[in-house]
Design a protein around this motif. Structure first.
Motif, PDB file in Angstrom:
ATOM      1  N   ALA A   1      41.112 -55.209 -58.014  1.00  0.00           N
ATOM      2  CA  ALA A   1      41.601 -54.085 -56.514  1.00  0.00           C
ATOM      3  C   ALA A   1      41.158 -52.507 -56.713  1.00  0.00           C
ATOM      4  O   ALA A   1      41.430 -52.228 -57.214  1.00  0.00           O
ATOM      5  CB  ALA A   1      43.163 -54.787 -55.905  1.00  0.00           C
ATOM      6  N   ALA A   2      39.900 -52.881 -54.624  1.00  0.00           N
ATOM      7  CA  ALA A   2      39.632 -51.655 -55.466  1.00  0.00           C
ATOM      8  C   ALA A   2      39.877 -51.039 -53.617  1.00  0.00           C
ATOM      9  O   ALA A   2      40.068 -51.915 -52.422  1.00  0.00           O
ATOM     10  CB  ALA A   2      38.034 -51.662 -55.085  1.00  0.00           C
ATOM     11  N   ALA A   3      39.920 -49.693 -53.273  1.00  0.00           N
ATOM     12  CA  ALA A   3      40.021 -48.783 -52.153  1.00  0.00           C
ATOM     13  C   ALA A   3      38.753 -48.516 -51.676  1.00  0.00           C
ATOM     14  O   ALA A   3      38.610 -47.129 -52.669  1.00  0.00           O
ATOM     15  CB  ALA A   3      41.075 -47.872 -52.126  1.00  0.00           C
ATOM     16  N   SER A   4      38.098 -48.183 -50.275  1.00  0.00           N
ATOM     17  CA  SER A   4      37.005 -47.661 -50.228  1.00  0.00           C
ATOM     18  C   SER A   4      37.165 -46.566 -49.106  1.00  0.00           C
ATOM     19  O   SER A   4      37.994 -47.222 -47.939  1.00  0.00           O
ATOM     20  CB  SER A   4      35.843 -48.332 -49.909  1.00  0.00           C
ATOM     21  N   THR A   5      36.924 -45.003 -49.446  1.00  0.00           N
ATOM     22  CA  THR A   5      37.117 -44.577 -48.101  1.00  0.00           C
ATOM     23  C   THR A   5      35.775 -43.711 -47.845  1.00  0.00           C
ATOM     24  O   THR A   5      34.688 -43.594 -48.382  1.00  0.00           O
ATOM     25  CB  THR A   5      38.235 -43.731 -48.830  1.00  0.00           C
ATOM     26  N   ALA A   6      36.036 -43.157 -46.451  1.00  0.00           N
ATOM     27  CA  ALA A   6      34.481 -42.391 -46.359  1.00  0.00           C
ATOM     28  C   ALA A   6      35.037 -42.213 -45.337  1.00  0.00           C
ATOM     29  O   ALA A   6      36.496 -41.917 -44.473  1.00  0.00           O
ATOM     30  CB  ALA A   6      33.609 -43.376 -44.845  1.00  0.00           C
ATOM     31  N   PHE A   7      34.627 -40.698 -45.212  1.00  0.00           N
ATOM     32  CA  PHE A   7      35.013 -39.049 -44.555  1.00  0.00           C
ATOM     33  C   PHE A   7      33.382 -38.468 -44.099  1.00  0.00           C
ATOM     34  O   PHE A   7      32.656 -37.703 -44.802  1.00  0.00           O
ATOM     35  CB  PHE A   7      35.701 -38.104 -44.746  1.00  0.00           C
ATOM     36  N   GLY A   8      33.338 -39.197 -42.977  1.00  0.00           N
ATOM     37  CA  GLY A   8      32.012 -38.140 -42.189  1.00  0.00           C
ATOM     38  C   GLY A   8      32.405 -38.316 -40.659  1.00  0.00           C
ATOM     39  O   GLY A   8      33.124 -39.214 -40.331  1.00  0.00           O
ATOM     40  N   GLU A   9      31.059 -38.016 -39.893  1.00  0.00           N
ATOM     41  CA  GLU A   9      30.958 -37.429 -38.420  1.00  0.00           C
ATOM     42  C   GLU A   9      30.176 -37.246 -38.100  1.00  0.00           C
ATOM     43  O   GLU A   9      28.856 -36.613 -39.186  1.00  0.00           O
ATOM     44  CB  GLU A   9      32.330 -36.852 -37.698  1.00  0.00           C
ATOM     45  N   TYR A  10      29.209 -37.923 -36.840  1.00  0.00           N
ATOM     46  CA  TYR A  10      28.630 -36.820 -36.649  1.00  0.00           C
ATOM     47  C   TYR A  10      28.972 -35.716 -35.007  1.00  0.00           C
ATOM     48  O   TYR A  10      29.833 -36.266 -34.518  1.00  0.00           O
ATOM     49  CB  TYR A  10      27.721 -38.585 -35.220  1.00  0.00           C
ATOM     50  N   PHE A  11      28.062 -35.402 -35.450  1.00  0.00           N
ATOM     51  CA  PHE A  11      28.449 -34.024 -34.578  1.00  0.00           C
ATOM     52  C   PHE A  11      26.613 -33.511 -33.469  1.00  0.00           C
ATOM     53  O   PHE A  11      25.522 -33.415 -34.546  1.00  0.00           O
ATOM     54  CB  PHE A  11      28.703 -32.309 -34.880  1.00  0.00           C
ATOM     55  N   GLY A  12      26.997 -34.264 -32.179  1.00  0.00           N
ATOM     56  CA  GLY A  12      25.826 -33.424 -31.940  1.00  0.00           C
ATOM     57  C   GLY A  12      25.449 -32.096 -30.837  1.00  0.00           C
ATOM     58  O   GLY A  12      26.292 -31.491 -30.781  1.00  0.00           O
ATOM     59  N   LEU A  13      24.418 -31.425 -31.370  1.00  0.00           N
ATOM     60  CA  LEU A  13      23.512 -30.019 -30.948  1.00  0.00           C
ATOM     61  C   LEU A  13      23.700 -29.730 -29.677  1.00  0.00           C
ATOM     62  O   LEU A  13      24.024 -28.787 -28.950  1.00  0.00           O
ATOM     63  CB  LEU A  13      22.914 -29.397 -31.712  1.00  0.00           C
ATOM     64  N   ALA A  14      22.387 -30.982 -29.263  1.00  0.00           N
ATOM     65  CA  ALA A  14      22.371 -30.479 -28.252  1.00  0.00           C
ATOM     66  C   ALA A  14      21.708 -32.040 -27.762  1.00  0.00           C
ATOM     67  O   ALA A  14      21.581 -33.295 -28.222  1.00  0.00           O
ATOM     68  CB  ALA A  14      21.093 -29.951 -28.185  1.00  0.00           C
ATOM     69  N   SER A  15      21.426 -32.126 -26.129  1.00  0.00           N
ATOM     70  CA  SER A  15      21.679 -33.368 -25.220  1.00  0.00           C
ATOM     71  C   SER A  15      20.195 -32.885 -24.371  1.00  0.00           C
ATOM     72  O   SER A  15      21.225 -31.538 -23.024  1.00  0.00           O
ATOM     73  CB  SER A  15      22.395 -34.035 -25.299  1.00  0.00           C
ATOM     74  N   GLY A  16      19.438 -33.967 -24.137  1.00  0.00           N
ATOM     75  CA  GLY A  16      18.868 -33.645 -22.940  1.00  0.00           C
ATOM     76  C   GLY A  16      17.922 -34.950 -22.060  1.00  0.00           C
ATOM     77  O   GLY A  16      18.203 -35.720 -22.611  1.00  0.00           O
ATOM     78  N   VAL A  17      17.834 -34.219 -20.833  1.00  0.00           N
ATOM     79  CA  VAL A  17      17.732 -35.854 -19.907  1.00  0.00           C
ATOM     80  C   VAL A  17      15.844 -35.341 -19.601  1.00  0.00           C
ATOM     81  O   VAL A  17      15.932 -34.150 -18.871  1.00  0.00           O
ATOM     82  CB  VAL A  17      18.613 -35.812 -18.893  1.00  0.00           C
ATOM     83  N   PHE A  18      15.904 -36.318 -20.099  1.00  0.00           N
ATOM     84  CA  PHE A  18      13.977 -36.070 -19.241  1.00  0.00           C
ATOM     85  C   PHE A  18      13.616 -37.415 -18.068  1.00  0.00           C
ATOM     86  O   PHE A  18      12.129 -37.563 -17.788  1.00  0.00           O
ATOM     87  CB  PHE A  18      12.854 -36.392 -20.213  1.00  0.00           C
ATOM     88  N   GLY A  19      14.555 -37.017 -17.087  1.00  0.00           N
ATOM     89  CA  GLY A  19      14.094 -37.821 -16.082  1.00  0.00           C
ATOM     90  C   GLY A  19      14.222 -39.463 -16.168  1.00  0.00           C
ATOM     91  O   GLY A  19      14.999 -39.374 -16.709  1.00  0.00           O
ATOM     92  N   LYS A  20      13.494 -40.029 -15.612  1.00  0.00           N
ATOM     93  CA  LYS A  20      13.184 -41.625 -15.618  1.00  0.00           C
ATOM     94  C   LYS A  20      13.086 -41.832 -17.221  1.00  0.00           C
ATOM     95  O   LYS A  20      12.943 -42.919 -17.604  1.00  0.00           O
ATOM     96  CB  LYS A  20      12.860 -42.396 -14.554  1.00  0.00           C
ATOM     97  N   SER A  21      12.045 -40.621 -17.674  1.00  0.00           N
ATOM     98  CA  SER A  21      11.367 -41.036 -18.896  1.00  0.00           C
ATOM     99  C   SER A  21      12.929 -41.229 -20.050  1.00  0.00           C
ATOM    100  O   SER A  21      12.432 -41.913 -21.432  1.00  0.00           O
ATOM    101  CB  SER A  21      11.136 -39.760 -19.209  1.00  0.00           C
ATOM    102  N   GLY A  22      13.692 -41.682 -19.815  1.00  0.00           N
ATOM    103  CA  GLY A  22      15.401 -41.110 -20.736  1.00  0.00           C
ATOM    104  C   GLY A  22      16.171 -39.935 -21.199  1.00  0.00           C
ATOM    105  O   GLY A  22      15.371 -38.435 -20.795  1.00  0.00           O
ATOM    106  N   SER A  23      16.702 -39.928 -22.002  1.00  0.00           N
ATOM    107  CA  SER A  23      17.722 -39.221 -22.722  1.00  0.00           C
ATOM    108  C   SER A  23      17.450 -39.043 -24.772  1.00  0.00           C
ATOM    109  O   SER A  23      17.647 -39.502 -24.624  1.00  0.00           O
ATOM    110  CB  SER A  23      18.654 -38.879 -22.772  1.00  0.00           C
ATOM    111  N   SER A  24      17.428 -37.332 -24.401  1.00  0.00           N
ATOM    112  CA  SER A  24      17.047 -37.415 -26.046  1.00  0.00           C
ATOM    113  C   SER A  24      18.097 -36.370 -26.984  1.00  0.00           C
ATOM    114  O   SER A  24      18.992 -35.967 -26.294  1.00  0.00           O
ATOM    115  CB  SER A  24      16.010 -36.643 -26.533  1.00  0.00           C
TER     116      SER A  24
END
Length: 353
Positions: free
Chosen positions: A142-165
């Motif tokens: 019997a096992a326990a699997s744990t995870a501690f992690g996250e995504y942290f956005g630094l900057a987001s840009g939009v390029f009109g109808k070309s999309g977002s980055s």
């Protein structure tokens, strides 16, 4: 088409107040997409437009955000939010007067991740805990699997109808414990940090990520297995993934190449998967099912398959919690044991945005 309607009891303010409330809420939760309320009729119906077209999951998230305020019931989408139709409309208007191109806007510290997390990937950075029944060729426990992690956005840009980055940083620790041992021994811990760059236009999203992983055996496991052949596993990897959403389905695939590894590993690997979501399948609970398949040159392209199915609960904030049945069959995702065949089945609790 969905439509956003303010309940009469909540529509006590003037039209501009209602418009300002919706726009400010969308700006705070979905910066960079340029979401705006274009029409608010006398019955409270709101029509939303955007700087760039939106995918199915983005529209579901916007609808969920507005309806859970208690003031909104539905949403109606402007042509600008539909990738196929907005592109066709742009071609039809060739040679005619057009609106000026949307300027490049950069938003710091965005909440939403453009490339959605892979639900069934055993090495997706997140907060989770799972109770699992492990079976390998040499042992069963019997096992326990744990995870501690996250995504942290630094900057987001939009390029009109070309999309977002978007550019961000990801980190995580993945630990495995033997619950049958007297002190629930720590068996393995993997440490993970990466720099992801993502791009999205409507149902298509892309991820390029460079990351480092190192793997370590637990002290108690080493003491209990003095003859263990420890592997000093550490590598830097570059991965590229493409994702496409269609209504309630999501397909993704791609691969990667190890830039450096210790010991020297064959560098190429592939990954693909499918996800399904049925919003509010049981009250506020959404049903989710996902499968992830990976193969690597180092393991002679033998497949490792991970499956999950369960329910997700969302709050009015972006936070989510999932209770999932899970099954894995293939080579161990735990770094020190990557050569070992493994099966496990269990129940996991996952937290995130």
């Amino acid at each position: 088409m969905a439509a956003a309607v303010f309940a009469p009891a909540s529509a006590a303010g003037p039209e501009e107040y209602l418009r300002g409330y919706v726009d400010s809420l969308l700006d705070s939760r979905f910066p960079g997409l340029g979401l705006r309320s274009q029409v608010i009729s006398t019955d409270g119906t709101v029509k939303l437009s955007s700087h760039t077209c939106l995918g199915p999951s983005q529209k579901r998230d916007v609808l969920y955000l507005l309806t859970t305020t208690g003031r909104v019931q539905n949403v109606q989408w402007d042509l600008s939010t539909d990738c196929d139709r907005s592109d066709a409309a742009g071609q039809d208007k060739a040679g005619a007067d057009r609106e000026p191109e949307t300027p490049i806007d950069v938003y710091a510290l965005p909440e939403q991740e453009l490339f959605a997390p892979l639900l069934a990937d055993p090495r997706q950075p997140r907060f989770s805990v799972s109770y699992l029944h492990y079976r390998s060729p040499t042992k069963e426990f019997a096992a326990a699997s744990t995870a501690f992690g996250e995504y942290f956005g630094l900057a987001s840009g939009v390029f009109g109808k070309s999309g977002s980055s978007q550019v961000g940083i990801q980190g995580g620790v993945f630990a495995l414990f033997n619950l049958d041992a007297p002190s629930s021994d720590l068996i393995n811990a993997d440490y993970w940090i990466g720099l992801p760059v993502s791009y999205r236009k409507g149902p298509w999203s892309y991820l390029l990520r460079i990351y480092h992983q190192s793997s370590h055996l637990g002290d108690e496991f080493i003491l209990g297995n003095p003859g263990i052949n420890r592997v000093n596993l550490s590598y830097e990897d570059m991965k590229f993934l493409v994702s496409y959403e269609w209504e309630r389905w999501r397909l993704y695939g791609g691969g990667g190449y190890m830039l450096h590894s210790e010991p020297d590993l064959a560098p190429k690997h592939l990954q693909g998967g499918v996800e399904y979501v049925r919003p509010r399948a049981a009250g506020r609970l959404s049903f989710i099912a996902a499968a992830d398949i990976q193969a690597s040159e180092e393991l002679d392209w033998r497949r490792s398959r991970s499956y999950q199915a369960g329910f997700e609960l969302r709050s009015r904030s972006p936070r989510r919690a999932r209770l999932m049945l899970e099954h894995f069959r293939g080579h161990s995702p735990n770094g020190q044991f990557y050569l070992e065949s493994l099966r496990y089945t269990g129940l996991g609790l996952y937290f995130g945005f």
